[in-house]
Enzyme design. Structure first.
Site, PDB file in Angstrom:
ATOM      1  N   TRP A  26     -20.290  10.349 -21.002  1.00  0.00           N
ATOM      2  CA  TRP A  26     -21.048   9.853 -19.977  1.00  0.00           C
ATOM      3  C   TRP A  26     -22.103  11.369 -20.029  1.00  0.00           C
ATOM      4  O   TRP A  26     -22.717  11.829 -20.636  1.00  0.00           O
ATOM      5  CB  TRP A  26     -19.957  11.271 -18.674  1.00  0.00           C
ATOM      6  CG  TRP A  26     -18.921  10.560 -19.088  1.00  0.00           C
ATOM      7  CD1 TRP A  26     -17.440  11.537 -19.194  1.00  0.00           C
ATOM      8  CD2 TRP A  26     -17.982   9.904 -18.616  1.00  0.00           C
ATOM      9  NE1 TRP A  26     -16.907  10.877 -18.947  1.00  0.00           N
ATOM     10  CE2 TRP A  26     -16.574   9.720 -17.724  1.00  0.00           C
ATOM     11  CE3 TRP A  26     -18.362   8.704 -17.820  1.00  0.00           C
ATOM     12  CZ2 TRP A  26     -15.765   9.070 -17.445  1.00  0.00           C
ATOM     13  CZ3 TRP A  26     -17.840   7.729 -17.233  1.00  0.00           C
ATOM     14  CH2 TRP A  26     -16.368   7.579 -17.154  1.00  0.00           C
TER      15      TRP A  26
ATOM     16  N   TRP B   2      -9.860   6.761  -8.856  1.00  0.00           N
ATOM     17  CA  TRP B   2     -10.613   7.026  -9.451  1.00  0.00           C
ATOM     18  C   TRP B   2     -10.531   6.880 -10.756  1.00  0.00           C
ATOM     19  O   TRP B   2     -11.602   6.269 -11.462  1.00  0.00           O
ATOM     20  CB  TRP B   2     -11.014   8.521  -9.140  1.00  0.00           C
ATOM     21  CG  TRP B   2     -12.309   8.733  -8.717  1.00  0.00           C
ATOM     22  CD1 TRP B   2     -12.000   8.915  -6.205  1.00  0.00           C
ATOM     23  CD2 TRP B   2     -13.563   8.388  -8.285  1.00  0.00           C
ATOM     24  NE1 TRP B   2     -13.447   9.184  -5.801  1.00  0.00           N
ATOM     25  CE2 TRP B   2     -14.130   8.716  -6.655  1.00  0.00           C
ATOM     26  CE3 TRP B   2     -14.681   7.763  -8.930  1.00  0.00           C
ATOM     27  CZ2 TRP B   2     -15.134   8.529  -6.995  1.00  0.00           C
ATOM     28  CZ3 TRP B   2     -16.274   7.660  -9.298  1.00  0.00           C
ATOM     29  CH2 TRP B   2     -16.514   8.194  -7.373  1.00  0.00           C
TER      30      TRP B   2
ATOM     31  N   ASN C 299     -11.464   1.272   2.290  1.00  0.00           N
ATOM     32  CA  ASN C 299     -11.267   1.155   1.031  1.00  0.00           C
ATOM     33  C   ASN C 299     -11.840   0.612  -0.166  1.00  0.00           C
ATOM     34  O   ASN C 299     -11.703   0.969  -1.276  1.00  0.00           O
ATOM     35  CB  ASN C 299      -9.648   0.921   0.984  1.00  0.00           C
ATOM     36  CG  ASN C 299      -8.674   1.207  -0.049  1.00  0.00           C
ATOM     37  OD1 ASN C 299      -8.882   2.557  -0.753  1.00  0.00           O
ATOM     38  ND2 ASN C 299      -8.662   0.327  -0.516  1.00  0.00           N
TER      39      ASN C 299
ATOM     40  N   GLU D  91       0.783  -1.418  -0.010  1.00  0.00           N
ATOM     41  CA  GLU D  91      -0.001  -0.509  -0.031  1.00  0.00           C
ATOM     42  C   GLU D  91       0.930   1.286  -0.507  1.00  0.00           C
ATOM     43  O   GLU D  91       0.719   2.316  -1.011  1.00  0.00           O
ATOM     44  CB  GLU D  91      -1.175  -0.367   1.158  1.00  0.00           C
ATOM     45  CG  GLU D  91      -2.350  -0.845   1.370  1.00  0.00           C
ATOM     46  CD  GLU D  91      -3.127  -1.109  -0.301  1.00  0.00           C
ATOM     47  OE1 GLU D  91      -3.400   0.109  -0.098  1.00  0.00           O
ATOM     48  OE2 GLU D  91      -2.844  -2.160  -0.237  1.00  0.00           O
TER      49      GLU D  91
ATOM     50  N   TRP E 185     -16.175  10.576 -13.574  1.00  0.00           N
ATOM     51  CA  TRP E 185     -15.561  10.186 -12.623  1.00  0.00           C
ATOM     52  C   TRP E 185     -14.599  11.127 -11.999  1.00  0.00           C
ATOM     53  O   TRP E 185     -14.458  11.242 -11.044  1.00  0.00           O
ATOM     54  CB  TRP E 185     -13.760   9.319 -12.682  1.00  0.00           C
ATOM     55  CG  TRP E 185     -12.933  10.157 -14.026  1.00  0.00           C
ATOM     56  CD1 TRP E 185     -13.014   9.485 -15.323  1.00  0.00           C
ATOM     57  CD2 TRP E 185     -11.876  10.905 -13.427  1.00  0.00           C
ATOM     58  NE1 TRP E 185     -11.884  10.308 -16.236  1.00  0.00           N
ATOM     59  CE2 TRP E 185     -11.302  11.487 -14.472  1.00  0.00           C
ATOM     60  CE3 TRP E 185     -11.006  11.214 -12.698  1.00  0.00           C
ATOM     61  CZ2 TRP E 185     -10.160  12.175 -15.164  1.00  0.00           C
ATOM     62  CZ3 TRP E 185     -10.576  12.176 -12.092  1.00  0.00           C
ATOM     63  CH2 TRP E 185      -9.434  12.593 -13.521  1.00  0.00           C
TER      64      TRP E 185
ATOM     65  N   TRP F  35       1.809   1.683  -3.523  1.00  0.00           N
ATOM     66  CA  TRP F  35       0.970   2.468  -4.260  1.00  0.00           C
ATOM     67  C   TRP F  35       0.785   3.960  -3.774  1.00  0.00           C
ATOM     68  O   TRP F  35       0.803   4.638  -4.757  1.00  0.00           O
ATOM     69  CB  TRP F  35      -0.234   1.325  -4.030  1.00  0.00           C
ATOM     70  CG  TRP F  35      -0.924  -0.202  -4.588  1.00  0.00           C
ATOM     71  CD1 TRP F  35      -1.120  -0.572  -4.305  1.00  0.00           C
ATOM     72  CD2 TRP F  35      -1.348   0.966  -6.595  1.00  0.00           C
ATOM     73  NE1 TRP F  35      -1.174  -1.616  -5.632  1.00  0.00           N
ATOM     74  CE2 TRP F  35      -1.770  -0.742  -6.324  1.00  0.00           C
ATOM     75  CE3 TRP F  35      -1.429   1.490  -7.328  1.00  0.00           C
ATOM     76  CZ2 TRP F  35      -1.685  -1.282  -8.198  1.00  0.00           C
ATOM     77  CZ3 TRP F  35      -1.962   1.193  -8.150  1.00  0.00           C
ATOM     78  CH2 TRP F  35      -2.382   0.076  -8.444  1.00  0.00           C
TER      79      TRP F  35
END
Length: 436
Positions: A291, A367, A326, A260, A344, A263
């Site tokens: 969209w 996102w 999460n 993590e 998004w 990331w």
């Protein structure tokens, strides 16, 4: 004031221990005075005057003031436009050098450039260091010297470089006598900044070895209390050292938790090298997606009234406490982008307003991952089934019942969209956009 000082500008590093900028300031040979600025350019954009992040900052500033008072020093705290504040500080103090730690957001880099130019005009040095990342900028590059755009090869290189040298703490405590001796200085209150207190406790600053031992098994189940580290807000504002946390994960032999942190570094370097992601898709062709952007449907998603219990639970948790598990963040984001075909960026902006641990790089990366427009290799066919996700990660429905108590009653709404239809619609829209 005639004595020449070194000022250390605290931003995302609200701690005195293991702080790179503070360490270099304390070794500068001059007395050191820490500074924190409540940035009006950021705070004035906040809609909610009861913002958990602002309250957290006030709490941590008070803690730092107390720590510095014990050392016979103080913290200079101001509220205003940073460029104006620094003009005032340069008039008030004889400043030889200013020390700070790197920030990677576009606004922050532009701000720091403007401040460094102001300081240079006055003959004052500006020194910036790496602190909130383990590896940053050009430290982890491909064989051809370019930044990585896919996580897996980045992580392999990241781990190969992870030697004890990079996790070594900065021993600021050795130089605590170098703090400038002064009395406690006044600080702006929440009321003076037009914010109201919430008064709820914040999560702990440390993560226990026991929690790290079980992190891999518990992190995906939102009903479990303390199943995740809950350190997001502390990492966001640097009240905990990233190096200290990485060492702890290594000592616990916890590759899942360490991943993590990997990331986190990855998203920092994506933002740093590809600043267009703040407003555009990482993969530019995804900006062609048509969209639907139905405002009524967006409002239902925001309120947690979609008819999908796991989605609604997540959104209500977010609205209630400023935090969401999460796993549920991924489910709710996927639902907005894929099921409702809403941009998004709408969801990212909503999370930015509500999350107490909001971090632009991670929020944007998450996102764009959910939307398929980010650094994923073959992403757009991935459409989470909220029902199956709930069955897998909240099998007893405890999390859902906590946040959606009316889930099995007649008052609970029917699903606003049918999953199979929505999945196929999303795939068709994406295919059409990417075929152009």
């Amino acid at each position: 004031m005639s004595e020449t000082l070194s000022l250390v500008w605290l931003r995302r590093d609200l701690r005195l221990h293991d702080n790179a900028a503070l360490y270099h300031a304390l070794k500068s040979g001059r007395p050191v005075l820490p500074v924190f600025i409540f940035d009006r350019l950021i705070l004035d954009q906040l809609d909610d005057r009861q913002d958990r992040r602002v309250e957290f900052l006030v709490q941590e500033i008070d803690r730092l003031r107390d720590e510095l008072a014990e050392l016979g020093s103080a913290l200079v705290v101001r509220y205003g436009n940073p460029i104006d504040v620094w003009k005032e500080l340069l008039e008030q103090y004889n400043v030889g050098d200013v020390f700070a730690n790197h920030d990677y957001e576009v606004y922050a880099k532009e701000r720091d450039k403007a401040i460094s130019e102001l300081l240079a005009e006055r003959g004052t040095g500006f020194h910036s260091s790496k602190d909130q990342a383990i590896f940053e900028r050009n430290e982890v590059l491909t064989g051809s010297g370019s930044p990585y755009t896919v996580f897996t090869p980045y992580s392999r290189n990241w781990y190969s470089k992870l030697t004890p040298f990079y996790l070594k703490p900065y021993p600021t405590e050795r130089y605590k006598k170098h703090f400038f001796k002064t009395t406690v200085l006044p600080t702006p209150t929440l009321a003076e900044m037009n914010f109201k207190p919430l008064g709820e406790p914040f999560p702990a600053r440390t993560v226990s070895a026991k929690r790290l031992d079980s992190y891999k098994q518990t992190r995906d189940f939102p009903a479990l209390e303390h199943g995740t580290s809950e350190l997001g807000i502390h990492l966001r504002f640097g009240t905990i050292s990233i190096r200290e946390l990485a060492r702890q994960a290594q000592d616990a032999n916890d590759r899942t938790f360490l991943n993590e942190l990997c990331w986190r570094d990855f998203y920092f370097q994506v933002l740093d090298h590809f600043p267009h992601v703040e407003t555009h898709s990482f993969r530019r062709d995804y900006d062609r997606i048509e969209w639907r952007n139905n405002e009524d449907e967006f409002e239902k998603w925001c309120r947690g009234e979609t008819g999908y219990p796991i989605v609604d639970a997540g959104m209500r948790q977010l609205n209630s406490i400023g935090w969401m598990h999460n796993r549920v963040r991924m489910i709710t984001a996927s639902f907005l982008c894929k099921h409702l075909l809403i941009d998004w960026r709408w969801g990212e902006a909503y999370f930015a307003r509500k999350l107490r641990d909001y971090d632009l790089s991670a929020n944007n990366g998450g996102w764009q991952w959910a939307a398929g427009s980010g650094t994923d290799a073959a992403p757009y066919f991935r459409v989470f089934n909220p029902t199956l996700q709930a069955q897998k990660f909240d099998p007893k429905g405890d999390y859902i019942r906590q946040w959606v108590p009316e889930v099995n009653s007649p008052t609970y709404p029917q699903p606003m969209v049918e999953h199979s239809m929505a999945r196929q619609r999303a795939i068709d829209v994406y295919k059409k956009a990417l075929a152009k």
